[in-house]
Design a protein around this motif. Structure first.
Motif, PDB file in Angstrom:
ATOM      1  N   ALA A 204      -8.744   3.618   0.288  1.00 31.87           N
ATOM      2  CA  ALA A 204      -7.453   3.169  -0.254  1.00 31.87           C
ATOM      3  C   ALA A 204      -7.534   3.215  -1.764  1.00 31.87           C
ATOM      4  N   PRO A 205      -6.642   3.950  -2.424  1.00 27.95           N
ATOM      5  CA  PRO A 205      -6.733   4.102  -3.871  1.00 27.95           C
ATOM      6  C   PRO A 205      -6.360   2.821  -4.586  1.00 27.95           C
ATOM      7  N   ALA A 206      -7.039   2.548  -5.683  1.00 23.68           N
ATOM      8  CA  ALA A 206      -6.682   1.395  -6.517  1.00 23.68           C
ATOM      9  C   ALA A 206      -5.656   1.839  -7.536  1.00 23.68           C
ATOM     10  N   PRO A 207      -4.675   0.991  -7.827  1.00 24.35           N
ATOM     11  CA  PRO A 207      -3.668   1.380  -8.807  1.00 24.35           C
ATOM     12  C   PRO A 207      -4.267   1.504 -10.188  1.00 24.35           C
ATOM     13  N   ALA A 208      -3.785   2.459 -10.949  1.00 26.61           N
ATOM     14  CA  ALA A 208      -4.236   2.593 -12.332  1.00 26.61           C
ATOM     15  C   ALA A 208      -3.775   1.388 -13.126  1.00 26.61           C
ATOM     16  N   PRO A 209      -4.516   1.003 -14.208  1.00 29.85           N
ATOM     17  CA  PRO A 209      -4.117  -0.173 -14.977  1.00 29.85           C
ATOM     18  C   PRO A 209      -2.709  -0.061 -15.522  1.00 29.85           C
ATOM     19  N   SER A 210      -2.227   1.145 -15.800  1.00 28.46           N
ATOM     20  CA  SER A 210      -0.892   1.287 -16.369  1.00 28.46           C
ATOM     21  C   SER A 210       0.176   1.476 -15.311  1.00 28.46           C
ATOM     22  N   ALA A 211      -0.161   1.274 -14.034  1.00 25.60           N
ATOM     23  CA  ALA A 211       0.828   1.496 -12.976  1.00 25.60           C
ATOM     24  C   ALA A 211       0.888   0.320 -12.018  1.00 25.60           C
ATOM     25  N   PRO A 212       1.293  -0.882 -12.509  1.00 27.13           N
ATOM     26  CA  PRO A 212       1.382  -2.031 -11.616  1.00 27.13           C
ATOM     27  C   PRO A 212       2.507  -1.864 -10.634  1.00 27.13           C
ATOM     28  N   GLY A 213       2.407  -2.527  -9.472  1.00 24.88           N
ATOM     29  CA  GLY A 213       3.500  -2.521  -8.510  1.00 24.88           C
ATOM     30  C   GLY A 213       4.628  -3.401  -8.982  1.00 24.88           C
ATOM     31  N   THR A 214       5.780  -3.266  -8.390  1.00 23.12           N
ATOM     32  CA  THR A 214       6.930  -4.027  -8.854  1.00 23.12           C
ATOM     33  C   THR A 214       6.810  -5.501  -8.517  1.00 23.12           C
ATOM     34  N   GLY A 215       6.459  -5.877  -7.282  1.00 23.16           N
ATOM     35  CA  GLY A 215       6.233  -7.266  -6.932  1.00 23.16           C
ATOM     36  C   GLY A 215       7.475  -8.126  -6.949  1.00 23.16           C
ATOM     37  N   LYS A 216       8.650  -7.578  -7.108  1.00 22.35           N
ATOM     38  CA  LYS A 216       9.851  -8.395  -7.219  1.00 22.35           C
ATOM     39  C   LYS A 216      10.372  -8.769  -5.841  1.00 22.35           C
ATOM     40  N   ILE A 217      10.680 -10.051  -5.659  1.00 19.89           N
ATOM     41  CA  ILE A 217      11.263 -10.519  -4.405  1.00 19.89           C
ATOM     42  C   ILE A 217      12.746 -10.189  -4.407  1.00 19.89           C
ATOM     43  N   ASN A 218      13.245  -9.580  -3.317  1.00 16.47           N
ATOM     44  CA  ASN A 218      14.676  -9.371  -3.182  1.00 16.47           C
ATOM     45  C   ASN A 218      15.090  -9.813  -1.777  1.00 16.47           C
ATOM     46  N   LEU A 219      16.286  -9.413  -1.373  1.00 16.41           N
ATOM     47  CA  LEU A 219      16.847  -9.899  -0.111  1.00 16.41           C
ATOM     48  C   LEU A 219      16.642  -8.942   1.054  1.00 16.41           C
ATOM     49  N   ASP A 220      15.830  -7.897   0.871  1.00 16.35           N
ATOM     50  CA  ASP A 220      15.690  -6.877   1.910  1.00 16.35           C
ATOM     51  C   ASP A 220      15.096  -7.414   3.206  1.00 16.35           C
ATOM     52  N   LYS A 221      14.250  -8.434   3.122  1.00 17.73           N
ATOM     53  CA  LYS A 221      13.591  -8.955   4.321  1.00 17.73           C
ATOM     54  C   LYS A 221      14.282 -10.197   4.879  1.00 17.73           C
ATOM     55  N   GLY A 222      15.499 -10.445   4.454  1.00 11.69           N
ATOM     56  CA  GLY A 222      16.231 -11.603   4.969  1.00 11.69           C
ATOM     57  C   GLY A 222      16.115 -12.808   4.056  1.00 11.69           C
TER      58      GLY A 222
END
Length: 406
Positions: A204-222
């Motif tokens: 499983a690849p590790a994300p590059a330091p300059s490419a963080p995931g968004t991590g934002k909570i939204n309403l897609d999962k209810g």
């Protein structure tokens, strides 16, 4: 400068120096009239240091500099926002005061300076923006914080942020990796990634330091259940929610207490944190009907919401950028005499509960800020659970602390 204030620029070339007692990643985004980048090429940072009229460099005295040559900025660009995020994973701006200093890029003279106040759990922020106005250019102090790092800002403004791909299920030769979005790969000069040999299952690849995931909570999962200081973006299926929502607020007398009369209200603010208007039991409709109050509940008894405030998000005037929902005890009873206080956001059309925040502790004070809705620069709204107690028996007494909470 103070949040929301602006000044005309007296120089055609300006440099925005961003400094702090800790290491920051500073970037500039060129935004069109829709508040989005035209492509990833409009995202300027250390690994992609230039775009038409905008450059990134290390500041001579420490920190980073975003320089804007307004004469060279393309006609289709309305503003350049300067952002900062913390270089250390998991760190927040609590106790850190970044400063943006705007200078004449040719002679070095200081034109403006801005230090955002009251930063806490934010991990990234929009510091200032350089924008067109009436044929000229101006600078505005912003100070808008994000809880999900630079990736949250980039996503809001339309930059592609790619998550690492999941590993293949079988140990077979993987296809060639897609080209990363501009800037989100390894630094310039780094060797190109090499595919693993067919016999080895890819890790499983590790994300590059300059490419963080968004991590934002939204309403897609209810429905989202928030804890204090958590934030949810009112976005579902990639679209901002701009219909009517209802903030229901409820409470019960403490188990051995008597009926308690609390009053729910909402205060509307502009980008400078100045009050625009407030809606409460004595003023049931404001802003041309965009915000409506259900009326006063004198006891707090009975199931369901005690008071509700309906907000037509799409009907709010543009000068309203923040709403703070508060509850006060006009009779002077303390919140330590209240049980099961909560607020919940519902889709007013369907009645579906979208977000809920249960107050898990109480203080012997007469007012509480329950939640806030803040309009983002990309157009959507975000809800943050507050749960902050103050001594105020009326909505008037909440104006100043609620402004500070934005």
């Amino acid at each position: 400068m103070t949040p929301g204030s602006n000044l005309p620029l007296s120089a055609a070339r300006v440099a925005v120096d961003v400094t702090a007692p800790v290491r920051l990643d500073v970037s500039g985004l060129l935004l069109a009239a829709d508040g989005k980048v035209r492509s990833d090429d409009d995202f300027v940072f250390y690994n992609q240091p230039s775009a038409p009229g905008v450059t990134h460099s290390a500041a001579a005295g420490g920190g980073d500099t975003v320089t804007v040559d307004t004469a060279a900025v393309p006609e289709g660009i309305d503003k350049i926002v300067v952002t900062a995020s913390l270089d250390t994973p998991g760190a927040t701006f609590a106790g850190t005061e970044p400063t943006g200093t705007v200078r004449d890029a040719d002679n070095g003279s200081v034109l403006a300076s801005f230090t955002p106040p009251r930063l806490g759990t934010e991990t990234a922020l929009v510091l200032v923006e350089i924008y067109r106005r009436d044929g000229g250019w101006k600078v505005r102090a912003v100070g808008q914080g994000y809880a999900d790092g630079l990736a949250g800002i980039a996503t809001d403004f339309g930059v592609s942020v790619e998550e690492p791909a999941a590993p293949a299920a079988a140990p077979q030769a993987p296809p060639a990796p897609p080209a990363p979005a501009a800037g989100w790969g390894p630094p310039t000069g780094a060797p190109a990634p090499v595919a693993p040999p067919p016999a080895a299952a890819p890790a499983a690849p590790a994300p590059a330091p300059s490419a963080p995931g968004t991590g934002k909570i939204n309403l897609d999962k209810g429905r989202v259940s928030l804890q204090k200081n958590q934030t949810v973006s009112l976005v579902k299926g990639g679209r901002p929610m701009l219909s009517s929502v209802r903030m229901g607020l409820g409470w019960e007398p403490a188990f051995r207490g008597k009926s308690i009369d609390l009053d729910a209200s909402v205060i509307a603010y502009g980008p400078d944190r100045k009050k625009v208007d407030n809606c409460f039991f004595g003023k049931l409709m404001i802003l041309g009907g965009a915000i409506q109050h259900s009326g006063d509940n004198l006891t707090g008894e009975g199931a369901g919401d005690d008071e509700a405030i309906t907000v037509h998000l799409g009907g709010l005037p543009p000068e309203v950028t923040g709403l703070v929902f508060v509850v006060n005890s006009f009779s002077g009873q303390k919140f330590s005499e209240v049980a099961k206080a909560y607020c919940r956001l519902l889709d007013d059309r369907s009645g579906e509960e979208l977000v809920r925040f249960d107050l898990t502790h109480a203080e012997p004070r007469t007012g509480v800020m329950m939640a806030k809705l803040v309009r983002q620069y990309s157009g959507e709204w975000e809800m943050t659970a507050l749960g902050e107690f103050v001594d105020a028996r009326t909505v008037r007494g909440m104006t100043k602390p609620a402004a500070q909470a934005l």
